[in-house]
Design an enzyme around this catalytic site. Structure first.
Site, PDB file in Angstrom:
ATOM      1  N   ARG A  46      18.336 -36.567  39.798  1.00  0.00           N
ATOM      2  CA  ARG A  46      19.452 -36.322  38.882  1.00  0.00           C
ATOM      3  C   ARG A  46      19.072 -36.721  37.459  1.00  0.00           C
ATOM      4  O   ARG A  46      19.922 -36.908  36.608  1.00  0.00           O
ATOM      5  CB  ARG A  46      20.674 -37.101  39.345  1.00  0.00           C
ATOM      6  CG  ARG A  46      21.185 -36.655  40.709  1.00  0.00           C
ATOM      7  CD  ARG A  46      22.399 -37.448  41.165  1.00  0.00           C
ATOM      8  NE  ARG A  46      22.189 -38.881  41.162  1.00  0.00           N
ATOM      9  CZ  ARG A  46      21.697 -39.600  42.167  1.00  0.00           C
ATOM     10  NH1 ARG A  46      21.350 -39.006  43.279  1.00  0.00           N
ATOM     11  NH2 ARG A  46      21.555 -40.902  42.066  1.00  0.00           N
ATOM     12  N   CYS A  66      22.767 -30.372  17.160  1.00  0.00           N
ATOM     13  CA  CYS A  66      24.032 -29.847  17.681  1.00  0.00           C
ATOM     14  C   CYS A  66      23.902 -29.632  19.190  1.00  0.00           C
ATOM     15  O   CYS A  66      24.685 -30.161  19.961  1.00  0.00           O
ATOM     16  CB  CYS A  66      24.408 -28.554  16.971  1.00  0.00           C
ATOM     17  SG  CYS A  66      24.825 -28.796  15.238  1.00  0.00           S
ATOM     18  N   ARG A  86      27.266 -31.000  20.801  1.00  0.00           N
ATOM     19  CA  ARG A  86      28.222 -31.877  20.126  1.00  0.00           C
ATOM     20  C   ARG A  86      29.071 -31.138  19.098  1.00  0.00           C
ATOM     21  O   ARG A  86      30.197 -31.523  18.819  1.00  0.00           O
ATOM     22  CB  ARG A  86      27.514 -33.053  19.457  1.00  0.00           C
ATOM     23  CG  ARG A  86      26.699 -32.634  18.267  1.00  0.00           C
ATOM     24  CD  ARG A  86      26.345 -33.759  17.333  1.00  0.00           C
ATOM     25  NE  ARG A  86      25.646 -33.193  16.196  1.00  0.00           N
ATOM     26  CZ  ARG A  86      26.246 -32.779  15.087  1.00  0.00           C
ATOM     27  NH1 ARG A  86      27.550 -32.884  14.943  1.00  0.00           N
ATOM     28  NH2 ARG A  86      25.541 -32.251  14.116  1.00  0.00           N
ATOM     29  N   SER A  87      28.536 -30.058  18.511  1.00  0.00           N
ATOM     30  CA  SER A  87      29.244 -29.308  17.480  1.00  0.00           C
ATOM     31  C   SER A  87      28.791 -27.860  17.553  1.00  0.00           C
ATOM     32  O   SER A  87      27.592 -27.600  17.715  1.00  0.00           O
ATOM     33  CB  SER A  87      28.923 -29.899  16.099  1.00  0.00           C
ATOM     34  OG  SER A  87      29.595 -29.188  15.083  1.00  0.00           O
ATOM     35  N   CYS A  88      29.745 -26.920  17.442  1.00  0.00           N
ATOM     36  CA  CYS A  88      29.351 -25.518  17.591  1.00  0.00           C
ATOM     37  C   CYS A  88      30.287 -24.575  16.844  1.00  0.00           C
ATOM     38  O   CYS A  88      31.498 -24.601  17.025  1.00  0.00           O
ATOM     39  CB  CYS A  88      29.330 -25.133  19.068  1.00  0.00           C
ATOM     40  SG  CYS A  88      28.708 -23.459  19.334  1.00  0.00           S
ATOM     41  N   ASP A  89      29.696 -23.733  16.017  1.00  0.00           N
ATOM     42  CA  ASP A  89      30.370 -22.601  15.403  1.00  0.00           C
ATOM     43  C   ASP A  89      30.425 -21.522  16.487  1.00  0.00           C
ATOM     44  O   ASP A  89      29.403 -20.934  16.848  1.00  0.00           O
ATOM     45  CB  ASP A  89      29.564 -22.139  14.194  1.00  0.00           C
ATOM     46  CG  ASP A  89      30.097 -20.874  13.536  1.00  0.00           C
ATOM     47  OD1 ASP A  89      30.818 -20.097  14.199  1.00  0.00           O
ATOM     48  OD2 ASP A  89      29.770 -20.647  12.363  1.00  0.00           O
ATOM     49  N   ASN A  97      22.847 -20.097  20.741  1.00  0.00           N
ATOM     50  CA  ASN A  97      22.593 -21.264  21.585  1.00  0.00           C
ATOM     51  C   ASN A  97      22.539 -20.898  23.068  1.00  0.00           C
ATOM     52  O   ASN A  97      21.709 -21.432  23.814  1.00  0.00           O
ATOM     53  CB  ASN A  97      23.643 -22.344  21.345  1.00  0.00           C
ATOM     54  CG  ASN A  97      23.629 -22.886  19.924  1.00  0.00           C
ATOM     55  OD1 ASN A  97      24.665 -23.074  19.318  1.00  0.00           O
ATOM     56  ND2 ASN A  97      22.450 -23.113  19.364  1.00  0.00           N
ATOM     57  N   HIS A 127      34.442 -24.921  16.950  1.00  0.00           N
ATOM     58  CA  HIS A 127      35.287 -24.467  15.859  1.00  0.00           C
ATOM     59  C   HIS A 127      35.028 -23.005  15.509  1.00  0.00           C
ATOM     60  O   HIS A 127      33.949 -22.477  15.769  1.00  0.00           O
ATOM     61  CB  HIS A 127      35.096 -25.349  14.617  1.00  0.00           C
ATOM     62  CG  HIS A 127      33.666 -25.710  14.373  1.00  0.00           C
ATOM     63  ND1 HIS A 127      33.065 -26.805  14.970  1.00  0.00           N
ATOM     64  CD2 HIS A 127      32.717 -25.111  13.635  1.00  0.00           C
ATOM     65  CE1 HIS A 127      31.808 -26.878  14.587  1.00  0.00           C
ATOM     66  NE2 HIS A 127      31.566 -25.866  13.789  1.00  0.00           N
ATOM     67  N   TYR A 129      35.721 -20.603  12.009  1.00  0.00           N
ATOM     68  CA  TYR A 129      36.091 -20.671  10.599  1.00  0.00           C
ATOM     69  C   TYR A 129      37.068 -19.551  10.254  1.00  0.00           C
ATOM     70  O   TYR A 129      36.927 -18.419  10.738  1.00  0.00           O
ATOM     71  CB  TYR A 129      34.844 -20.585   9.721  1.00  0.00           C
ATOM     72  CG  TYR A 129      33.933 -21.779   9.920  1.00  0.00           C
ATOM     73  CD1 TYR A 129      34.322 -23.043   9.483  1.00  0.00           C
ATOM     74  CD2 TYR A 129      32.711 -21.650  10.561  1.00  0.00           C
ATOM     75  CE1 TYR A 129      33.502 -24.144   9.675  1.00  0.00           C
ATOM     76  CE2 TYR A 129      31.890 -22.747  10.750  1.00  0.00           C
ATOM     77  CZ  TYR A 129      32.293 -23.992  10.299  1.00  0.00           C
ATOM     78  OH  TYR A 129      31.486 -25.078  10.491  1.00  0.00           O
TER      79      TYR A 129
END
Length: 184
Positions: A46, A66, A86-89, A97, A127, A129
């Protein structure tokens, strides 16, 4: 810029004590090669993880990673991959991605003697825009087309692939939609 993605994936810094509380830089850790080898020797583990979030080097990065954590799991001879981002447009970044996740999973599976399985994606701060609203509506209104297929030629090791080793078939995209990469 800075020690992001590839640097962390294939040359994660280590430090060795030299005495009196001092350390020197040791050999870097190639997480990608380690995962391939671990999948071959202990597929039920694992701990098949590639991590990009190196807290000690965040301040040296232009933008911290990201797509930061990949975890691989073997089931019935197939390699599955969970990506935490962690962060994505969602409009501009996510498709790229997901393609990258699928390609990396296929490469690692091939090197480990497995078949590619499922990819699972999860995001923290996702998010859209406002200046992309019209483009998103246009994208959603388009009819679906069959998904393309990726075939890889065998490479001697995970780091020896070249662009000629990738064959994409059945790729029939709609015309591009022009949008600004920057939020308003």
């Amino acid at each position: 810029q800075g020690p992001v993605y590839g640097k962390q994936w294939v040359n994660w810094d280590t430090y060795e004590p030299v005495g009196d509380g001092l350390f020197r830089r040791g050999a870097g850790i190639d997480q990608v090669s380690r995962v391939v080898e671990d999948l071959k020797t202990n597929p039920a583990s694992r701990r098949h993880i590639i991590e990009g979030w190196n807290v000690a080097q965040l301040d040296d990065m232009a933008l911290p990673p990201c797509h930061k954590s990949y975890q691989f799991h073997v089931s019935e001879g197939r390699l599955n991959c969970l990506l935490y981002q962690r962060s994505c447009d969602m409009f501009l970044g996510l498709p790229f991605n997901l393609a990258g996740q699928a390609t990396l999973t296929s490469m690692i599976a091939q090197q480990a003697g497995l078949e590619p399985g499922e990819i699972v994606w999860t995001g923290g701060d996702v998010h859209v825009y406002l200046n992309h609203s019209d483009a998103i509506e246009e994208q959603l209104s388009r009819p679906k087309r069959p998904l393309p297929r990726l075939r890889l030629r065998n490479a001697p090791n995970i780091h020896s692939y070249t662009i000629d080793d990738f064959e994409v078939s059945g790729y029939d995209p709609h015309p591009p939609i022009k949008v600004s990469h920057m939020p308003p």
